[in-house]
Design a protein around this motif. Structure first.
Motif, short mmCIF file in Angstrom:
data_model
loop_
_atom_site.label_atom_id
_atom_site.label_comp_id
_atom_site.label_asym_id
_atom_site.label_seq_id
_atom_site.Cartn_x
_atom_site.Cartn_y
_atom_site.Cartn_z
N ALA A 1 0.84 -1.20 0.00
CA ALA A 1 0.00 0.00 0.00
C ALA A 1 0.87 1.25 0.00
CB ALA A 1 -0.93 0.00 1.21
N SER A 2 0.21 2.39 -0.09
CA SER A 2 0.91 3.67 -0.08
C SER A 2 1.35 4.04 1.33
CB SER A 2 0.01 4.76 -0.64
OG SER A 2 -1.13 4.95 0.19
N ALA A 3 2.25 5.00 1.43
CA ALA A 3 2.71 5.45 2.74
C ALA A 3 1.56 6.08 3.53
CB ALA A 3 3.86 6.45 2.57
N GLY A 4 0.67 6.78 2.84
CA GLY A 4 -0.48 7.40 3.51
C GLY A 4 -1.40 6.37 4.13
N TYR A 5 -1.69 5.31 3.38
CA TYR A 5 -2.57 4.26 3.90
C TYR A 5 -1.88 3.52 5.04
CZ TYR A 5 -5.98 0.49 4.02
OH TYR A 5 -6.94 -0.40 4.42
N LEU A 6 -0.56 3.31 4.94
CA LEU A 6 0.18 2.67 6.01
C LEU A 6 0.07 3.47 7.30
CD1 LEU A 6 2.21 0.64 7.20
CD2 LEU A 6 4.04 2.03 6.23
N GLY A 7 0.18 4.79 7.20
CA GLY A 7 0.05 5.63 8.38
C GLY A 7 -1.33 5.52 9.01
N GLN A 8 -2.37 5.55 8.18
CA GLN A 8 -3.74 5.40 8.69
C GLN A 8 -3.92 4.04 9.35
OE1 GLN A 8 -6.55 6.10 5.56
NE2 GLN A 8 -5.79 8.15 5.10
N TYR A 9 -3.43 3.02 8.71
CA TYR A 9 -3.59 1.66 9.23
C TYR A 9 -2.86 1.51 10.57
CZ TYR A 9 -3.93 -3.43 9.22
OH TYR A 9 -4.21 -4.74 9.55
N HIS A 10 -1.65 2.04 10.64
CA HIS A 10 -0.86 1.91 11.86
C HIS A 10 -1.51 2.64 13.03
CE1 HIS A 10 2.94 0.58 13.60
NE2 HIS A 10 2.98 1.71 14.27
N ILE A 11 -2.03 3.83 12.77
CA ILE A 11 -2.71 4.58 13.83
C ILE A 11 -3.96 3.82 14.28
CG2 ILE A 11 -4.05 6.66 14.30
CD1 ILE A 11 -1.11 7.16 14.41
N ALA A 12 -4.74 3.31 13.34
CA ALA A 12 -5.95 2.56 13.68
C ALA A 12 -5.61 1.31 14.48
CB ALA A 12 -6.71 2.19 12.41
N ALA A 13 -4.55 0.61 14.09
CA ALA A 13 -4.16 -0.61 14.79
C ALA A 13 -3.76 -0.31 16.23
CB ALA A 13 -3.01 -1.30 14.05
N ASN A 14 -3.03 0.77 16.43
CA ASN A 14 -2.61 1.12 17.79
C ASN A 14 -3.77 1.58 18.65
OD1 ASN A 14 0.51 1.11 18.35
ND2 ASN A 14 0.25 1.67 16.21
N LEU A 15 -4.70 2.34 18.08
CA LEU A 15 -5.88 2.76 18.84
C LEU A 15 -6.75 1.56 19.21
CD1 LEU A 15 -6.92 6.02 16.92
CD2 LEU A 15 -5.96 5.86 19.23
N ALA A 16 -6.92 0.65 18.26
CA ALA A 16 -7.72 -0.55 18.54
C ALA A 16 -7.10 -1.38 19.64
CB ALA A 16 -7.88 -1.37 17.26
N SER A 17 -5.79 -1.54 19.58
CA SER A 17 -5.09 -2.33 20.60
C SER A 17 -5.09 -1.62 21.95
CB SER A 17 -3.65 -2.58 20.14
OG SER A 17 -2.93 -3.31 21.12
N LEU A 18 -4.96 -0.30 21.93
CA LEU A 18 -4.90 0.47 23.18
C LEU A 18 -6.17 0.31 24.00
CD1 LEU A 18 -3.53 2.60 24.99
CD2 LEU A 18 -4.56 4.37 23.56
N PHE A 19 -7.33 0.27 23.34
CA PHE A 19 -8.60 0.21 24.06
C PHE A 19 -9.12 -1.22 24.23
CE2 PHE A 19 -8.47 4.60 22.74
CZ PHE A 19 -9.00 5.26 23.83
N THR A 20 -8.32 -2.21 23.88
CA THR A 20 -8.74 -3.61 24.07
C THR A 20 -7.63 -4.39 24.77
OG1 THR A 20 -8.04 -4.01 21.76
CG2 THR A 20 -10.40 -3.69 22.17
N LYS A 21 -6.67 -4.89 24.00
CA LYS A 21 -5.62 -5.75 24.58
C LYS A 21 -4.76 -5.02 25.60
CE LYS A 21 -3.80 -7.10 20.66
NZ LYS A 21 -2.89 -7.84 19.73
N GLU A 22 -4.31 -3.81 25.25
CA GLU A 22 -3.42 -3.09 26.16
C GLU A 22 -4.11 -2.72 27.46
OE1 GLU A 22 -0.26 -2.57 25.79
OE2 GLU A 22 -0.15 -3.49 23.81
N LEU A 23 -5.42 -2.47 27.39
CA LEU A 23 -6.16 -2.11 28.58
C LEU A 23 -6.24 -3.27 29.57
CD1 LEU A 23 -7.66 0.44 29.56
CD2 LEU A 23 -9.78 -0.59 28.71
#
Length: 339
Positions: free
Chosen positions: A97-119
């Motif tokens: 994918a593009s660098a822009g999509y990678l940035g969006q995906y990475h931010i989404a992955a970290n937010l999803a993990s922060l409010f589930t597994k990391e919590l």
């Protein structure tokens, strides 16, 4: 002695520093280096906090070296498999994918993990040493079944709730510029929820019971299913459906993991299901109710607050109603048995 307040504070501050640094640098640099620098800042913050919050200073020593090496050798495949399981999707996205999509995906992955597994990690760290002391007791399996069911009650509303309000959450937290991240966050929230349950069931607890080999096999089985799902997604579709493929792989892996773990530990599947069914029904009801709510004329921050409140009320309310109904139904039967 484990002080959960310190553990939770350290994780929360460290992960928050990563999210804030990455988003800020992404807005400033507008390229993928924001992810690299954000990760570095997170590591530095975590290191400083660990020394500031606790006075323990580790020393190099060879005490029980053989025992440590034996355990470490059994944990290397698990750690490697966990790394692949956590980072494979991001690596693939970075490749195709593009660098822009990678940035969006990475931010989404970290937010999803922060409010589930990391919590959940502070609670897991607190449970592990206590369960290690109780593993030889007669009612350990029953206790473990109750803890797993408790994890379901926590993971379900977090994952389903974040997926339900992903659009409002992105607009409030990240801003309108990141609105295209919302669909990614929705699917990755569901994946993090299911993956967190599997982490809870098949990693730490199996290590406590000296079942490292089984934990390794389950991890690599999950990786095989994940790789297959990603391969099919990229072969027949494109990288935009990869978040959906992640959820599909977790939906397949979770029941397989449950069946294998319960059989190995001689846990009763019926007990686990009887302790978890109310959470599943309540979670589905919450997700369905939130999907019907339309508050487009309200300010997005108010929308988010209202939906979170309604979702929490529906989830708790359905669980209470279900258990009160169960008590009402079972009470006459219990009285007849007594008489």
């Amino acid at each position: 002695e484990i002080r959960l307040s310190l553990v939770g504070s350290e994780m929360c501050i460290r992960d928050s520093s990563y999210t804030i640094a990455t988003i800020s640098l992404a807005l400033w640099l507008e390229n993928y280096w924001a992810i690299v620098f954000g990760q570095g800042i997170s590591v530095i913050v975590g290191c400083i906090l660990s020394y500031w919050m606790h006075n323990f200073r580790p020393k190099f020593q060879l005490y029980e070296l053989k025992k440590v090496l034996t355990f470490s050798k059994s944990m290397v495949p698990l750690s490697t498999g966990r790394f692949i399981n956590n980072q494979l999707d991001v690596t693939v996205i970075g490749r195709v994918a593009s660098a822009g999509y990678l940035g969006q995906y990475h931010i989404a992955a970290n937010l999803a993990s922060l409010f589930t597994k990391e919590l959940m990690m502070p609670f897991i760290r607190g449970l592990v040493p206590n369960l290690s002391k109780l593993k030889d007791t007669d009612d350990f399996n029953q206790l473990l079944s109750m803890i797993i069911a408790g994890a379901v009650y926590i993971f379900l509303p977090l994952g389903l709730g974040l997926a339900s309000v992903s659009n409002e959450f992105v607009l409030v937290v990240l801003g309108e510029k990141w609105v295209t991240t919302a669909p990614i966050l929705m699917w990755l929230s569901l994946f993090a929820m299911l993956s967190g349950m599997m982490m809870f069931i098949s990693e730490q607890f199996l290590v406590i019971l000296e079942q490292e080999k089984l934990s390794n096999r389950l991890m690599w089985l999950r990786n095989a299913i994940l790789i297959s799902a990603i391969t099919i997604a990229l072969t027949y579709y494109d990288y935009t459906v990869l978040p959906i493929a992640m959820v599909v792989s977790a939906v397949i892996s979770l029941p397989v993991t449950l069946v294998i773990v319960t059989a190995k530990l001689n846990m009763k599947k019926r007990d686990l299901m009887s302790q978890s069914w109310a959470a599943v029904i309540a979670g589905v009801a919450m997700f369905w109710c939130l999907s019907l709510i339309n508050l487009d004329e309200w300010h997005v921050a108010i929308q988010l607050g209202v939906k979170v409140g309604i979702g929490g009320a529906v989830y708790v309310g359905v669980i209470v109603v279900l258990y009160l109904s169960l008590i009402h139904i079972s009470e006459p039967t219990r009285l007849r048995r007594i008489s």
